[in-house]
Design a protein around this motif. Structure first.
Motif, PDB file in Angstrom:
ATOM      1  N   SER A  95     -13.218  -5.161  -5.593  1.00 13.51           N
ATOM      2  CA  SER A  95     -14.515  -4.958  -4.983  1.00 13.51           C
ATOM      3  C   SER A  95     -14.654  -4.392  -3.481  1.00 13.51           C
ATOM      4  CB  SER A  95     -15.238  -6.480  -4.806  1.00 13.51           C
ATOM      5  OG  SER A  95     -14.326  -7.384  -3.980  1.00 13.51           O
ATOM      6  N   ASP A  96     -13.253  -4.575  -3.070  1.00 15.39           N
ATOM      7  CA  ASP A  96     -13.089  -4.155  -1.705  1.00 15.39           C
ATOM      8  C   ASP A  96     -14.101  -4.858  -0.580  1.00 15.39           C
ATOM      9  OD1 ASP A  96     -11.817  -3.112   0.472  1.00 15.39           O
ATOM     10  OD2 ASP A  96     -12.638  -1.098   0.311  1.00 15.39           O
ATOM     11  N   ILE A  97     -14.362  -5.874  -0.801  1.00 15.86           N
ATOM     12  CA  ILE A  97     -15.290  -6.619   0.359  1.00 15.86           C
ATOM     13  C   ILE A  97     -14.486  -6.293   1.667  1.00 15.86           C
ATOM     14  CG2 ILE A  97     -15.665  -8.617   1.446  1.00 15.86           C
ATOM     15  CD1 ILE A  97     -17.641  -8.108  -0.750  1.00 15.86           C
ATOM     16  N   SER A 147      -1.465  -2.425  -0.552  1.00 18.65           N
ATOM     17  CA  SER A 147      -1.837  -1.791   0.628  1.00 18.65           C
ATOM     18  C   SER A 147      -2.931  -0.626   0.137  1.00 18.65           C
ATOM     19  CB  SER A 147      -0.757  -0.866   1.031  1.00 18.65           C
ATOM     20  OG  SER A 147      -0.781  -0.204   2.365  1.00 18.65           O
ATOM     21  N   HIS A 148      -3.156   0.212   1.117  1.00 17.24           N
ATOM     22  CA  HIS A 148      -4.212   1.445   0.670  1.00 17.24           C
ATOM     23  C   HIS A 148      -3.482   2.510   0.707  1.00 17.24           C
ATOM     24  CE1 HIS A 148      -6.318  -1.715   2.922  1.00 17.24           C
ATOM     25  NE2 HIS A 148      -7.497  -1.373   2.325  1.00 17.24           N
ATOM     26  N   LEU A 149      -4.035   3.416  -0.336  1.00 11.15           N
ATOM     27  CA  LEU A 149      -3.291   4.693  -0.610  1.00 11.15           C
ATOM     28  C   LEU A 149      -4.292   5.805  -0.668  1.00 11.15           C
ATOM     29  CD1 LEU A 149      -0.328   5.062  -1.271  1.00 11.15           C
ATOM     30  CD2 LEU A 149      -0.775   5.352  -3.344  1.00 11.15           C
ATOM     31  N   ALA A 159      -4.790   0.500  -3.225  1.00  9.51           N
ATOM     32  CA  ALA A 159      -6.057   0.594  -3.380  1.00  9.51           C
ATOM     33  C   ALA A 159      -6.937   2.104  -3.200  1.00  9.51           C
ATOM     34  CB  ALA A 159      -6.929  -0.247  -2.468  1.00  9.51           C
ATOM     35  N   HIS A 160      -7.549   2.400  -3.950  1.00 12.51           N
ATOM     36  CA  HIS A 160      -8.418   3.578  -3.718  1.00 12.51           C
ATOM     37  C   HIS A 160      -7.946   4.925  -4.473  1.00 12.51           C
ATOM     38  CE1 HIS A 160     -10.940   0.977  -1.122  1.00 12.51           C
ATOM     39  NE2 HIS A 160      -9.901   1.001  -0.248  1.00 12.51           N
ATOM     40  N   GLY A 161      -6.944   5.638  -3.681  1.00 15.36           N
ATOM     41  CA  GLY A 161      -6.365   6.725  -4.235  1.00 15.36           C
ATOM     42  C   GLY A 161      -7.071   7.823  -4.565  1.00 15.36           C
ATOM     43  N   LEU A 198      -8.956  -6.846  -7.704  1.00 12.92           N
ATOM     44  CA  LEU A 198      -7.641  -6.353  -7.168  1.00 12.92           C
ATOM     45  C   LEU A 198      -7.636  -5.988  -5.838  1.00 12.92           C
ATOM     46  CD1 LEU A 198      -5.692  -4.333  -9.820  1.00 12.92           C
ATOM     47  CD2 LEU A 198      -5.264  -6.694  -9.429  1.00 12.92           C
ATOM     48  N   HIS A 199      -8.735  -5.992  -5.182  1.00 19.10           N
ATOM     49  CA  HIS A 199      -8.491  -5.671  -3.782  1.00 19.10           C
ATOM     50  C   HIS A 199      -9.837  -6.091  -2.999  1.00 19.10           C
ATOM     51  CE1 HIS A 199      -7.345  -3.263  -0.440  1.00 19.10           C
ATOM     52  NE2 HIS A 199      -8.466  -2.796  -0.374  1.00 19.10           N
ATOM     53  N   VAL A 200      -9.690  -7.019  -2.147  1.00 15.03           N
ATOM     54  CA  VAL A 200     -10.464  -7.840  -1.369  1.00 15.03           C
ATOM     55  C   VAL A 200      -9.761  -8.156   0.071  1.00 15.03           C
ATOM     56  CG1 VAL A 200     -12.125  -9.760  -1.575  1.00 15.03           C
ATOM     57  CG2 VAL A 200     -11.056  -9.175  -3.568  1.00 15.03           C
ATOM     58  N   HIS A 201     -10.798  -7.968   1.090  1.00 18.07           N
ATOM     59  CA  HIS A 201     -10.495  -8.454   2.378  1.00 18.07           C
ATOM     60  C   HIS A 201     -11.400  -9.639   2.442  1.00 18.07           C
ATOM     61  CE1 HIS A 201      -8.347  -4.630   3.414  1.00 18.07           C
ATOM     62  NE2 HIS A 201      -9.240  -4.131   2.541  1.00 18.07           N
ATOM     63  N   ALA A 202     -10.577 -10.675   2.273  1.00 18.61           N
ATOM     64  CA  ALA A 202     -11.350 -12.006   2.386  1.00 18.61           C
ATOM     65  C   ALA A 202     -12.033 -12.304   3.957  1.00 18.61           C
ATOM     66  CB  ALA A 202     -10.448 -13.214   2.066  1.00 18.61           C
TER      67      ALA A 202
END
Ligand SMILES: [Zn+2]
Length: 446
Positions: A326-328, A238-240, A275-277, A75-79
């Motif tokens: 994975s938040d690459i 987004s990020h939170l 993402a994150h929280g 659910l969260h990747v920076h390609a």
């Protein structure tokens, strides 16, 4: 008649606390890539279907050491950060962004470079057992379209975001939208281009509204993005409350938390993935529940940048929607196996605490441990629910998105439940034999 039949043992989530194992079953898949039924060896039609499929060469027969699992949903990747995965993880978040990440992402103004990186990255995701990914691109329209194209070509279910970052105070001159107007215009162009691509393919490819995070954008951009999300009925990512610094920034600038800022701009919907929280409070979590917004738990990245551990067990118990990311390249590998393991490890450390100079009674946060079944649920069903996809499970009516993995250990006879645990703890990229999306092979180990 079935288009494809798989014969073997599979594992799938029954609910967030239980995993089912089904030995020696048949999984029948139709022409559209949907699982139509699963048959146990005691079923009357079992032998007939197995023989028919074998004779007409529509059978995938798992070897005795092979197992079938649902494909994972990241659910969260920076390609664009793939080239720097595994670098500089010892820096604080703001330094990591300014010295590594922003300079790298700026290179995607060159769409040839984008193609070069994305071709490899999409392949990497599939080869790690990920069949669906919600991805951040960059601020560059052409590069993001390239990411969508590579996903379609290689068969990944892709949710692709055109990043918006227009606040001159928190973004570098060389990598930012020139104004909120140009950022919004570019986003709308991007949406239209992805819709045009989606029309020509049966693959899932969805544009995502993507304000980077609270520090990087202006109020005008947030208002405009929220309008676009509503107008085109799109997901938002987004990020939170990712870290002390980022969480503190929102409080300093707006006097309220990230969650309240995002809600103020109507960006928390049931199609939103944040993402994150790690720094979310009870009030924040309640609001996220009310909005049915999903949290993408990124346990590896959180170790480096999160300044805290997301209390996953509490979120699950309270009914917050949650999946895994994975938040690459805040995470170092595009492997949800590694993130499943880290989610469990982090939850155990949260329970026990880490400062042994404190008495055990006050060191940790009691009852925070999660189980393997919980973590597996996040990587499969949790992600599918967040994206409103009928996948993440091996069951009739679900998309046939799955991975076939090899188990190498044969020293001891194990129960299915034990084999599942070991697969989750020990499977690496080289153990994944093949990956399918909608019943079509998208990866085979060479
Ligand atoms: Zn991120």
């Amino acid at each position: 008649m079935e288009n494809l039949v798989i014969h073997g043992t599979y594992f799938t989530s029954k609910n967030m606390n239980e995993v089912e194992s089904h030995e020696d079953h048949l999984i029948c898949i139709d022409r559209c890539g949907t699982i139509t039924r699963t048959l146990s060896p005691t079923n009357d039609e079992y032998s007939q279907i197995l023989n028919d499929a074998r004779q007409t060469e529509r059978l995938i027969e798992l070897k005795t050491n092979q197992y079938l699992l649902p494909g994972f949903i990241d659910l969260h990747v920076h390609a664009p950060q793939w080239p720097q995965a595994g670098l500089a993880l010892d820096l604080p978040l703001a330094d990591w962004l300014n010295h590594y990440t922003f300079p790298l992402e700026a290179k995607f103004a060159d769409s040839h470079y984008a193609r070069y990186v994305y071709q490899d990255f999409v392949h990497q995701l599939l080869s790690h057992g990920t069949t669906t990914a919600m991805m951040f691109g960059t601020i560059h329209n052409d590069a993001n379209v390239e990411l969508a194209r590579q996903s379609i070509m290689q068969g990944l279910r892709a949710f692709v975001g055109q990043v918006v970052m227009d606040n001159p105070e928190q973004t570098p001159e060389y990598y930012r939208n020139q104004s909120s107007t140009t950022a919004l215009h570019a986003t709308e162009q991007f949406i239209k281009k992805i819709f045009a691509l989606a029309k020509k393919t049966s693959s899932t490819v969805v544009p995502v509204i993507t304000p980077r995070f609270v520090p990087s954008r202006t109020d005008e951009a947030l208002t405009g993005l929220s309008q676009l999300a509503r107008q085109y009925d799109l997901p938002v990512q987004s990020h939170l409350s990712e870290s002390d610094w980022e969480h503190g920034y929102a409080i300093k600038r707006f006097g309220i938390h990230d969650t309240a800022v995002m809600d103020h701009f109507h960006l928390l919907t049931k199609k939103s993935v944040m993402a994150h929280g790690t720094q979310l409070t009870e009030d924040d979590l309640t609001l996220l529940r009310q909005r049915e917004t999903t949290i993408a738990h990124c346990p590896i990245s959180n170790i480096y940048f999160g300044n805290g551990v997301l209390p996953v067990r509490k979120l699950l118990a309270h009914g917050n929607s949650i999946g895994l990311g994975s938040d690459i390249s805040g995470g170092y590998l595009p492997s949800l196996y590694h993130n499943i393991r880290q989610a469990i490890k982090s939850s155990q450390m949260l329970t026990d605490g880490v400062d042994s100079s404190l008495p055990a009674t006050v060191r940790g946060v009691k009852d925070s441990r999660i189980t393997m079944a919980n973590a597996f649920y996040l990587a499969t069903v949790g992600g599918a629910k967040a994206l409103q996809l009928k996948t993440g499970k091996i069951a009739p009516g679900f998309q046939a998105d799955f991975q076939i993995v090899n188990d190498h250990q044969t020293l001891m006879k194990l129960s299915s439940a034990d084999i599942f645990q070991r697969l989750m703890y020990q499977t690496e990229q080289q153990d994944i034999q093949s990956v399918y999306v909608a019943g079509k092979k998208v990866y085979e180990r060479e």
